[in-house]
Design an enzyme around this catalytic site. Structure first.
Site, mmCIF file in Angstrom:
data_model
loop_
_atom_site.group_PDB
_atom_site.id
_atom_site.type_symbol
_atom_site.label_atom_id
_atom_site.label_comp_id
_atom_site.label_asym_id
_atom_site.label_seq_id
_atom_site.Cartn_x
_atom_site.Cartn_y
_atom_site.Cartn_z
ATOM 1 N N SER A 74 0.789 -0.758 0.271
ATOM 2 C CA SER A 74 0.294 -0.083 0.053
ATOM 3 C C SER A 74 0.799 1.339 0.088
ATOM 4 C CB SER A 74 -1.306 0.102 1.339
ATOM 5 O OG SER A 74 -2.383 0.746 0.545
ATOM 6 N N ASP B 282 8.305 5.510 -11.570
ATOM 7 C CA ASP B 282 8.065 5.656 -12.408
ATOM 8 C C ASP B 282 8.969 7.363 -13.007
ATOM 9 O OD1 ASP B 282 6.147 4.202 -12.359
ATOM 10 O OD2 ASP B 282 4.261 5.679 -12.793
ATOM 11 N N LYS C 66 -1.782 -3.728 -2.916
ATOM 12 C CA LYS C 66 -2.540 -3.276 -2.374
ATOM 13 C C LYS C 66 -2.580 -2.244 -3.058
ATOM 14 C CE LYS C 66 -5.129 -2.586 1.838
ATOM 15 N NZ LYS C 66 -5.216 -1.037 1.660
#
Length: 433
Positions: free
Chosen positions: A300, A311, A325
């Protein structure tokens, strides 16, 4: 952070991204979804009829309160593994955990095929001391099978007074069941730990994301620079076995390593659930080369940090696939000291990736392994030999050092960490630092 989009107080002031656990921490938000669909009268009549039949025909008397609370629990438990009805004690425990202190075993729980599954043990807790690992299935609690128990029911069974014992029966990677004896404790979780691994190379570990974790990481980076006496040549950010936590903290931690760009965005149906968080121009890490460690216990909020840094190509992700998650839970208080913990949004990495049920894939896969160090048995070097020639280029001879004891370092017994440090040192060589 003037450019960082903040959560509103009513929306997700302490929003949380983590699995159900023996502790918890979430957020408060008003449920303001407009839904003009008519009431399902046939289903409501069926519900009333079923309730009436149970009251009149069940083998033992059942109160209206019990039936209605069970109905509420059933509604939530069938939505997803992370939504739940919080009774007063569970609601209080949830609120307390954001401060980093709570009672229990220190296990972050999920579910798999009706069994309780360990997402991760939390550092410096009875669970981690007992050697419980991510992926372990808890098949019995004090000899009672857990099959079919909801996460909240399991938490209730495992919760207890500090100092009392509990026995868990575990299954690990298809092996035979084995028992683990634990003693419950008041757990104080230190969110951020840091130290120098070697000259010029720092280490920051985040055990879970609490409300002050962003500030603590900023302090840790400043202390590492001070202890090193100059700018760091490399840094390891350790998110292994970090089950998640407060969304805002994950955003603030990520912002310490980025100068611009999107960090994460969320999409949902309640007011203020569609949010975008962008990085501040300040860079507390000073652009230091970065390796981020993740594993199957990284869930999470940890995946938000790892996904954003991946990214933006800000660091190299190393380890194994994360938990997967990608949902946000919000605590919606009710008017009787109870609350709903409800999945209200999905989050996405800057490139629009949802990691839900897939996880973050590291750039370099490095699995857990035991380090066995071989000693150099030769013992003698050229410089030890009597009458040896000196070095024509000058400089002192370098005879063998003999057996010396060196202080234990975290990387000495942690293969993944040692590989991360080696990568940073290799990058430093190619840059000519």
């Amino acid at each position: 952070m003037p450019h960082l989009m903040r959560l509103t107080t009513l929306a997700l002031a302490v929003a949380l991204l983590g699995s159900t656990s023996l502790h918890a921490a979430q957020a408060t938000a008003p449920a303001t979804v407009n839904d003009s669909a008519p009431l399902p009268l046939d289903e409501l009549r069926t519900f009333a009829e079923v309730m009436d039949r149970i009251k009149s025909a069940y083998v033992e008397p059942v109160s209206d309160k019990t039936l209605l609370e069970n109905a509420i629990k059933g509604m939530l438990s069938n939505l997803d593994p992370h939504s739940a009805y919080l009774e007063p004690e569970a609601f209080r425990d949830l609120q307390e955990s954001t401060s980093g202190e709570f009672g229990g075993l220190g296990i972050e729980l999920g579910s798999e095929d009706g069994f309780l599954k360990v997402v991760s043990p939390i550092d410096d807790t009875p669970a981690s001391a007992a050697g419980i690992q991510p992926g372990d299935l808890i098949v019995k609690i004090n000899g009672q099978p857990t099959k079919g128990l909801s996460l909240m029911e399991a938490v209730e069974k495992m919760r207890g007074k500090a100092g009392t014992g509990i026995e868990l029966t575990l299954v690990r990677e298809g092996s035979k069941p084995f028992d683990v004896e634990l003693t419950r404790a008041v757990i104080k979780v230190k969110s951020v730990k840091s130290q120098l691994l070697d000259d010029g190379y720092g280490y920051v570990r985040i055990t879970q994301f609490q409300v002050n974790s962003g500030e603590e990481v900023g302090k840790a980076l400043a202390k590492l620079r001070k202890d090193n006496g100059k700018k760091l040549r490399g840094l390891v950010l350790d998110l292994r076995n970090n089950p998640g936590g407060v969304l805002q903290a994950a955003v603030e931690v990520t912002d310490h390593f980025l100068k611009k760009g999107l960090i994460v965005y969320t999409e949902g149906r309640i007011a203020n659930s569609e949010l975008r968080f962008n990085a501040d121009p300040a860079d507390a890490s000073e652009g230091v080369p970065l390796v981020v460690l993740i594993n199957g216990g990284s869930a999470s909020a940890s995946e938000i940090v790892a996904g954003a840094l991946q990214d933006h190509k800000r660091g190299v992700l190393m380890g194994t696939d994360s938990f997967g998650k990608g949902s946000v839970q919000t605590v919606l208080p009710l008017n009787n000291d109870r609350a709903l913990k409800l999945t209200t949004a999905l989050y996405f990495t800057p490139n629009g990736r949802s990691i839900q049920a897939q996880g973050i894939v590291p750039d370099i896969e490095v699995t857990r392994a035991k380090l066995t160090r071989e000693r150099d048995e030769s013992g003698i070097k050229e410089a030890d030999l009597q009458g040896h020639l000196g070095n024509g280029n000058g400089g002192a001879d370098k005879p063998s050092k003999g057996k010396t004891s060196t202080p234990a370092r975290p990387q000495d017994d942690d293969y993944q960490l040692s590989q991360a440090l080696n990568l940073l040192k290799g990058l430093s060589v190619t840059r000519g630092d």
